[in-house]
Design a protein around this motif. Structure first.
Motif, mmCIF file in Angstrom:
data_model
loop_
_atom_site.group_PDB
_atom_site.id
_atom_site.type_symbol
_atom_site.label_atom_id
_atom_site.label_comp_id
_atom_site.label_asym_id
_atom_site.label_seq_id
_atom_site.Cartn_x
_atom_site.Cartn_y
_atom_site.Cartn_z
ATOM 1 N N ILE A 155 0.844 -1.193 0.000
ATOM 2 C CA ILE A 155 0.000 0.000 0.000
ATOM 3 C C ILE A 155 0.881 1.246 0.000
ATOM 4 N N VAL A 156 1.930 1.244 0.819
ATOM 5 C CA VAL A 156 2.872 2.366 0.814
ATOM 6 C C VAL A 156 3.483 2.513 -0.584
ATOM 7 N N ALA A 157 3.831 1.412 -1.216
ATOM 8 C CA ALA A 157 4.415 1.463 -2.557
ATOM 9 C C ALA A 157 3.419 2.021 -3.576
ATOM 10 N N HIS A 158 2.159 1.629 -3.485
ATOM 11 C CA HIS A 158 1.142 2.181 -4.387
ATOM 12 C C HIS A 158 1.045 3.696 -4.227
ATOM 13 N N VAL A 159 1.062 4.156 -2.987
ATOM 14 C CA VAL A 159 1.009 5.601 -2.750
ATOM 15 C C VAL A 159 2.238 6.273 -3.362
ATOM 16 N N ALA A 160 3.411 5.700 -3.140
ATOM 17 C CA ALA A 160 4.646 6.289 -3.678
ATOM 18 C C ALA A 160 4.607 6.357 -5.200
ATOM 19 N N LEU A 161 4.171 5.298 -5.860
ATOM 20 C CA LEU A 161 4.073 5.310 -7.318
ATOM 21 C C LEU A 161 3.106 6.396 -7.775
ATOM 22 N N ASN A 162 1.992 6.516 -7.090
ATOM 23 C CA ASN A 162 1.015 7.517 -7.500
ATOM 24 C C ASN A 162 1.486 8.934 -7.227
ATOM 25 N N LEU A 163 2.278 9.136 -6.193
ATOM 26 C CA LEU A 163 2.886 10.454 -5.996
ATOM 27 C C LEU A 163 3.799 10.783 -7.178
ATOM 28 N N PHE A 164 4.587 9.814 -7.612
ATOM 29 C CA PHE A 164 5.473 9.991 -8.757
ATOM 30 C C PHE A 164 4.660 10.381 -9.995
ATOM 31 N N THR A 165 3.629 9.607 -10.307
ATOM 32 C CA THR A 165 2.859 9.895 -11.524
ATOM 33 C C THR A 165 2.085 11.199 -11.390
ATOM 34 N N ASN A 166 1.529 11.473 -10.209
ATOM 35 C CA ASN A 166 0.821 12.747 -10.012
ATOM 36 C C ASN A 166 1.762 13.917 -10.257
ATOM 37 N N TYR A 167 2.949 13.849 -9.681
ATOM 38 C CA TYR A 167 3.899 14.954 -9.811
ATOM 39 C C TYR A 167 4.340 15.135 -11.260
ATOM 40 N N VAL A 168 4.555 14.038 -11.973
ATOM 41 C CA VAL A 168 4.910 14.136 -13.390
ATOM 42 C C VAL A 168 3.801 14.862 -14.152
ATOM 43 N N ASN A 169 2.577 14.413 -13.967
ATOM 44 C CA ASN A 169 1.470 14.961 -14.751
ATOM 45 C C ASN A 169 1.114 16.392 -14.382
ATOM 46 N N VAL A 170 1.181 16.717 -13.102
ATOM 47 C CA VAL A 170 0.865 18.076 -12.678
ATOM 48 C C VAL A 170 2.009 19.023 -13.049
ATOM 49 N N ALA A 171 3.233 18.662 -12.705
ATOM 50 C CA ALA A 171 4.373 19.543 -12.960
ATOM 51 C C ALA A 171 4.599 19.780 -14.446
ATOM 52 N N LEU A 172 4.387 18.748 -15.258
ATOM 53 C CA LEU A 172 4.649 18.859 -16.698
ATOM 54 C C LEU A 172 3.398 19.177 -17.495
ATOM 55 N N ASP A 173 2.265 19.313 -16.806
ATOM 56 C CA ASP A 173 0.984 19.658 -17.421
ATOM 57 C C ASP A 173 0.669 18.755 -18.609
ATOM 58 N N VAL A 174 0.757 17.451 -18.354
ATOM 59 C CA VAL A 174 0.525 16.452 -19.400
ATOM 60 C C VAL A 174 -0.965 16.450 -19.752
ATOM 61 N N PRO A 175 -1.301 16.590 -21.042
ATOM 62 C CA PRO A 175 -2.707 16.598 -21.442
ATOM 63 C C PRO A 175 -3.363 15.240 -21.201
#
Length: 186
Positions: A155-175
């Motif tokens: 569960i901790v790993a799932h959260v960590a992966l999703n933080l990674f993907t969230n940050y990529v998409n928000v920071a880079l404004d991926v459509p």
């Protein structure tokens, strides 16, 4: 082919435009999804980041946390981090994993009618909100809901992966290239 939308902050690379070391991984992503989602095309600018992300998805996909719960965790984290991309993608993937629209909407709010799922979502959101600073009682509550030590770590790993993907998409404004889902009002 390289695509840069008005919103993307890095090129969305594909094919010969992608770094050579990213091409085989992009082909694997395409094979898994039947298309190459924009998030992976953005991350492919860094072969190391793409390898890390794809490997993380693959490892957790072979874990003991069921896909449906993994997607419910993903939408809860995405909503909390205001990530439109991940909310849309994981809502679609959660539906594909057998969750109802109602279950995915509840998960987006960190809720579930299933007590074990509710406990996992509560813990996941505690991790996000408290930046990992949870206590022994928080882990004990997850165990009391039926999760063993390996599942707690996943569960901790799932959260960590999703933080990674969230940050990529928000920071880079991926459509967003999945059917849109509205973030909950704040």
């Amino acid at each position: 082919m390289t695509t840069t939308s008005a919103a993307a902050r890095v090129p969305l690379v594909l094919g010969a435009e992608a770094p050579e070391a990213s091409r085989a991984l992009l082909a694997a992503v395409h094979g898994a999804f039947g298309a190459t989602p924009h998030m992976f095309r953005a991350v492919a600018n860094s072969p190391a980041a793409l390898q890390a992300m794809w490997g993380f998805f693959g490892a957790l996909g072979g874990g003991r946390i069921p896909a449906r719960l993994g997607e419910q965790i993903a939408v809860a984290v995405a909503d909390r981090n205001r990530c439109d991309y991940c909310l849309a993608a994981h809502t679609a993937l959660g539906r594909k994993a057998g969750a109802t629209a109602e279950a995915m909407s509840a998960a987006q709010a960190g809720q579930s009618a299933d007590p074990a799922t509710a406990a996992a979502l509560r813990f996941a959101l505690q991790l996000v909100e408290q930046r990992g600073q949870v206590g022994a009682d928080d882990v004990a509550a997850l165990r009391a809901a039926g999760f063993d030590d390996g599942q707690v770590v996943e569960i901790v790993a799932h959260v960590a992966l999703n933080l990674f993907t969230n940050y990529v998409n928000v920071a880079l404004d991926v459509p967003v290239d999945f059917p849109g889902v509205k973030l909950r009002p704040r």
